[in-house]
Design an enzyme around this catalytic site. Structure first.
Site, PDB file in Angstrom:
ATOM      1  CG  ASP A  12       8.426  -0.322  -4.250  1.00 29.48           C
ATOM      2  OD1 ASP A  12       8.391   0.654  -5.014  1.00 29.48           O
ATOM      3  OD2 ASP A  12       7.969  -1.451  -4.549  1.00 29.48           O
ATOM      4  CG  LEU A  13       2.729   2.802  -3.743  1.00 30.03           C
ATOM      5  CD1 LEU A  13       2.132   3.038  -2.363  1.00 30.03           C
ATOM      6  CD2 LEU A  13       2.316   3.932  -4.685  1.00 30.03           C
ATOM      7  CG  ASP A  14       3.064   0.426  -7.649  1.00 32.94           C
ATOM      8  OD1 ASP A  14       1.912   0.670  -7.240  1.00 32.94           O
ATOM      9  OD2 ASP A  14       3.668   1.164  -8.445  1.00 32.94           O
ATOM     10  CB  THR A  71      -0.840  -1.074  -7.719  1.00 33.66           C
ATOM     11  OG1 THR A  71       0.468  -1.066  -7.196  1.00 33.66           O
ATOM     12  CG2 THR A  71      -1.734  -0.144  -6.931  1.00 33.66           C
ATOM     13  CE  LYS A 122       5.017  -8.176  -9.156  1.00 35.03           C
ATOM     14  NZ  LYS A 122       5.038  -9.279  -8.206  1.00 35.03           N
ATOM     15  CB  SER A 176       7.071   4.763  -5.648  1.00 35.29           C
ATOM     16  OG  SER A 176       6.339   4.262  -6.735  1.00 35.29           O
ATOM     17  CB  ALA A 177       9.492   3.297 -10.453  1.00 35.21           C
ATOM     18  CE  LYS A 194      12.395   2.031  -6.691  1.00 31.78           C
ATOM     19  NZ  LYS A 194      11.158   1.483  -6.118  1.00 31.78           N
ATOM     20  CD  GLU A 222      11.909  -1.793  -4.307  1.00 28.46           C
ATOM     21  OE1 GLU A 222      11.281  -2.732  -4.812  1.00 28.46           O
ATOM     22  OE2 GLU A 222      11.878  -0.649  -4.766  1.00 28.46           O
ATOM     23  CG  ASP A 223       7.481  -5.387  -5.116  1.00 27.52           C
ATOM     24  OD1 ASP A 223       7.939  -4.220  -5.163  1.00 27.52           O
ATOM     25  OD2 ASP A 223       6.691  -5.834  -5.971  1.00 27.52           O
TER      26      ASP A 223
END
Ligand code: BG6
Ligand code: MG
Length: 218
Positions: free
Chosen positions: A9-11, A17, A45, A114-115, A145, A169-170
């Site tokens: 995942d990115l953020d 971010t 998130k 990522s979303a 997600k 993932e966070d």
């Protein structure tokens, strides 16, 4: 051939971010007179931009015409992009490069899931585009997600079966998506919040390369 692949995942996993999303949502919320706290931002998130605005307006008991909704959505994103524009390589979270470099050295397939519709420009800003064999972002998915769509597309692109993929993932919804897909989920954050993850680490500083080696079956 490698038996395993890694999807990130990115953020909140690669870059922090969430603080910029917060500032941009807070700006809009203030303008609309809707209270918005950092705790409320937690609920955004992993959630799509459109859904975030729907939730914000629900909190403010506001119903608006589509054109106004779209205008606020664009305003929030422009504000957010103002912060993204100033991002540098320094904003990659601590020890993320350690893991990415290790995987790259061992030619392990890597994907981004990522979303965010801004995933590519963000990766470009922080210099990480070349690490990923596939980048699946919010412009390519129709189901958010915890639907596993984003990760399943990434796995398909990497030519791997879901059970061959490890997801970092966070967000709770992201862990759920990885689990539903049949992938190995690694949570980055609070153990109590991400209790459904197969493994949980506070952040990448807690992740040992021996653990990555084991996951990658090297
Ligand atoms: C997710 C973030 O990665 O992307 C969410 O965790 C965000 O907070 C979502 O709302 C959509 O991002 P963007 O960049 O398309 O507005
Ligand atoms: Mg995230």
């Amino acid at each position: 051939m490698h038996n395993k692949g890694f999807i990130f995942d990115l953020d909140g996993v690669i870059v922090d971010t969430a603080k910029y999303h917060y500032l941009a949502w807070k700006h809009l919320a203030d303008e609309l007179g809707i209270p918005f706290t950092k705790e409320q931002n937690e609920q955004f998130k992993g959630v799509s931009r459109k859904r975030c605005l729907e939730i914000l307006l629900e909190w403010g008991n506001m119903k608006v015409p589509q054109a106004q909704f779209d205008a606020w959505l664009a305003e929030k994103n422009e504000d957010y992009l103002g912060y993204i524009d100033k991002m540098t390589e320094d904003e990659v979270l601590t020890d993320v490069p350690k893991v990415l470099n290790f995987l790259k050295e061992h030619k392990i397939p890597m994907g981004l899931g990522s979303a965010s519709k801004n995933a590519r420009p963000i990766l470009k800003k922080v210099g990480l585009i070349p690490y990923f064999n596939t980048i699946v972002d919010g412009t390519q998915v129709s189901k958010a997600k915890p639907d596993p769509e984003v990760f399943l597309i990434a796995a398909r692109d990497l030519k791997l079966l879901p059970e061959q993929c490890i997801v970092f993932e966070d967000a709770i919804a992201g862990i759920e998506a990885a689990n539903i897909a049949g992938m190995t989920s690694v949570g980055i954050g609070d153990k109590d919040v991400l209790s459904d993850a197969r493994y949980v680490f506070k952040d990448f500083t807690e992740i040992d390369l021996d653990f990555i080696k084991e996951l990658a079956e090297l």
